[in-house]
Design an enzyme around this catalytic site. Structure first.
Site, PDB file in Angstrom:
ATOM      1  N   TRP A 130      14.651  16.151  19.905  1.00 19.16           N
ATOM      2  CA  TRP A 130      14.634  15.077  18.629  1.00 19.16           C
ATOM      3  C   TRP A 130      15.336  14.306  18.909  1.00 19.16           C
ATOM      4  O   TRP A 130      15.633  14.016  19.418  1.00 19.16           O
ATOM      5  CB  TRP A 130      15.926  15.879  17.220  1.00 19.16           C
ATOM      6  CG  TRP A 130      15.262  14.925  16.260  1.00 19.16           C
ATOM      7  CD1 TRP A 130      15.014  13.932  15.520  1.00 19.16           C
ATOM      8  CD2 TRP A 130      16.900  14.127  15.335  1.00 19.16           C
ATOM      9  NE1 TRP A 130      14.740  13.959  14.403  1.00 19.16           N
ATOM     10  CE2 TRP A 130      16.197  13.878  13.760  1.00 19.16           C
ATOM     11  CE3 TRP A 130      18.307  14.029  15.872  1.00 19.16           C
ATOM     12  CZ2 TRP A 130      17.535  12.807  13.509  1.00 19.16           C
ATOM     13  CZ3 TRP A 130      18.921  14.046  14.773  1.00 19.16           C
ATOM     14  CH2 TRP A 130      18.789  13.113  13.750  1.00 19.16           C
ATOM     15  N   ASP A 211      21.741  23.129  17.649  1.00 18.40           N
ATOM     16  CA  ASP A 211      21.677  21.633  15.648  1.00 18.40           C
ATOM     17  C   ASP A 211      20.918  23.178  15.289  1.00 18.40           C
ATOM     18  O   ASP A 211      19.568  23.676  15.845  1.00 18.40           O
ATOM     19  CB  ASP A 211      21.104  21.318  16.578  1.00 18.40           C
ATOM     20  CG  ASP A 211      20.716  19.935  15.752  1.00 18.40           C
ATOM     21  OD1 ASP A 211      21.438  20.136  14.566  1.00 18.40           O
ATOM     22  OD2 ASP A 211      19.982  19.079  16.070  1.00 18.40           O
ATOM     23  N   LYS A 246      16.903  20.200   4.941  1.00 23.63           N
ATOM     24  CA  LYS A 246      15.678  20.568   4.136  1.00 23.63           C
ATOM     25  C   LYS A 246      15.639  21.649   4.144  1.00 23.63           C
ATOM     26  O   LYS A 246      14.984  21.917   2.871  1.00 23.63           O
ATOM     27  CB  LYS A 246      14.846  20.485   6.021  1.00 23.63           C
ATOM     28  CG  LYS A 246      15.515  19.665   6.796  1.00 23.63           C
ATOM     29  CD  LYS A 246      14.751  18.769   7.092  1.00 23.63           C
ATOM     30  CE  LYS A 246      15.622  17.657   8.480  1.00 23.63           C
ATOM     31  NZ  LYS A 246      14.105  16.544   7.781  1.00 23.63           N
TER      32      LYS A 246
HETATM   33  C1  LMR Z   1      12.722  13.901  12.046  1.00 24.18           C
HETATM   34  O1  LMR Z   1      12.594  14.505  12.749  1.00 24.18           O
HETATM   35  O2  LMR Z   1      11.678  14.176  11.609  1.00 24.18           O
HETATM   36  C2  LMR Z   1      14.082  14.721  10.540  1.00 24.18           C
HETATM   37  O3  LMR Z   1      14.921  14.865  11.029  1.00 24.18           O
HETATM   38  C3  LMR Z   1      13.669  12.709  10.083  1.00 24.18           C
HETATM   39  C4  LMR Z   1      15.092  12.416  10.819  1.00 24.18           C
HETATM   40  O4  LMR Z   1      15.407  11.644  10.644  1.00 24.18           O
HETATM   41  O5  LMR Z   1      14.249  12.386  11.533  1.00 24.18           O
END
Ligand code: LMR
Length: 396
Positions: A130, A211, A246
């Site tokens: 992420w 996570d 989510k």
């Molecule tokens: C994403 O990856 O799009 C979501 O988790 C929102 C974010 O805060 O990045």
């Protein structure tokens, strides 16, 4: 004081929101930020949430401080949802949980907690991970390194390379794993691979930080927690960060949880006192409203069933969208193989196109996705799949 600052670039994910909103193209498509959307492109409030919220508004009698732990009921119910009520770590009273401002808040609490456990700990994250993981942990002063994970060429896991890298990680470090619905790749470990990673974790003695931002979006609430539950039952120390953004659709309420597991109840108590200190130093206490909604749902058999049903609708729609896009691309004559999208899980997949093609899709066709070509599958619908597939065909 501020004169020495240079402007930061827009966030690679959240920045897309603004661009999309400002675009007047009638057929614009939003595959950017990971939020669930229904067939009409709307992100609805779940019906179980509306009911729980009404109940809380009717019965709430105070707004007094809640304390750094947040709501005890929420913390217990969230632990049980993640670890399962029969988990040996729960039975041995080794799990301690705090409510946090969203999953991001949980990660930041975990980051500061790790820094206090070992100021020199390295956090190992999957390549890719992420987009906010690295910045978030570095902001807490933690060194972040990557282990191999996704093979962009074969669209599959680099599992052997991942294992080889993790077998070099020592007991002072932390390894971040995605519980399910890997963000950004959609490539998850299967159960056998989880078993191998858990065995490696025990052997190496590093601390796993899992996570879990999408429990229920992959295969189901229990299925998606397979790795979390088995890891908790196998290791002496573990950290779990979960999000209700989510799966409960509570994005703007900012509610999540951070759980820690110590080697026994006494060690967990000590670690928990540090966790609470960390919370106090960052934001003092978490917001209460989202936690109140979630605990009302999870604490009622009827509302919990309604939530599970609504979650199934969201999951099925996303999986249906995966197939719909791949079929549509074939139907209009695209010869490149996109079948991998149907084998991946959760909100995201990489389309596998270049940053230049991503930019072209945005500037010429108003199709928005992250530069890496990560697409948020929930943004696809019967109303835009034709336009989307044709746009992709053109830039290919
Ligand atoms: C994403 O990856 O799009 C979501 O988790 C929102 C974010 O805060 O990045």
């Amino acid at each position: 004081m501020f004169n020495k600052l240079t402007a930061m670039p827009a966030d690679p994910i959240l920045g897309l929101l603004t661009k999309y909103r400002e675009d007047n193209h009638v057929q614009k498509v939003d595959l950017g930020v990971g939020v669930y959307k229904d067939e009409t492109g709307h992100t609805p409030i779940l019906s179980c949430v509306k009911k729980a919220e009404k109940y809380r508004l009717d019965t709430e009698s105070t707004k007094v401080y809640i304390g750094p732990t947040g709501s005890a009921d929420f913390n217990r119910l969230m632990s049980e949802l993640a670890f399962g009520t029969e988990n040996p770590a729960i039975m041995a009273n080794r799990v301690r949980t705090v409510s946090t401002p969203g999953g991001t808040g949980a990660l930041r609490v975990a980051a500061d907690f790790i820094k206090r456990c070992n100021p020199n700990a390295v956090l190992w994250v999957s390549d890719p991970t992420w987009a906010n993981h690295t910045g978030l942990f570095e902001a807490a002063g933690i060194t972040v390194k990557t282990y191999p994970y996704y093979d962009y060429k074969t669209k599959s896991l680099k599992f052997d390379e991942m294992k080889a890298a993790l077998s070099q990680v020592g007991s002072n470090d932390v390894v971040l794993l995605h519980a399910c619905c890997h963000n950004p790749s959609g490539m998850d470990l299967n159960q056998q691979q989880w078993d191998e990673i858990i065995a490696l974790t025990v052997e190496q003695g590093f601390t796993p930080l899992i996570d879990m931002a999408y429990q229920g979006f992959g295969d189901g609430v229990d299925e998606d927690a397979y790795g979390v539950r088995k890891m908790a039952a196998s290791v002496s120390n573990m950290i779990l960060c979960s999000s209700c953004s989510k799966n409960f659709g509570l994005y703007r309420e900012r509610i999540g949880a951070c759980s820690i597991i110590g080697k026994n109840a006494a060690a967990s108590d000590i670690a928990f006192s540090v966790l609470l200190y960390v919370v106090r130093c960052i934001y003092s206490m978490p917001p209460a409203h989202g936690a109140a909604i979630v605990e009302t749902i999870l604490g009622s058999e009827e509302l919990k069933q309604e939530w599970l049903d609504e979650l199934t609708v969201m999951r099925d729609r996303i999986n249906g969208n995966r197939t719909m896009l791949v079929n549509k691309l074939k139907e209009i004559g695209v010869t490149r193989n996109f079948d991998f999208i149907t084998h991946q899980k959760g909100m995201f997949s990489f389309l596998g196109i270049t940053p230049a093609q991503v930019a072209q899709l945005q500037s010429e066709y108003s199709v928005y996705m992250v530069d890496s070509s990560r697409i948020s599958i929930a943004g696809i619908g019967t109303g835009n799949v034709d336009y989307l597939a044709k746009s992709i065909a053109k830039i290919l």
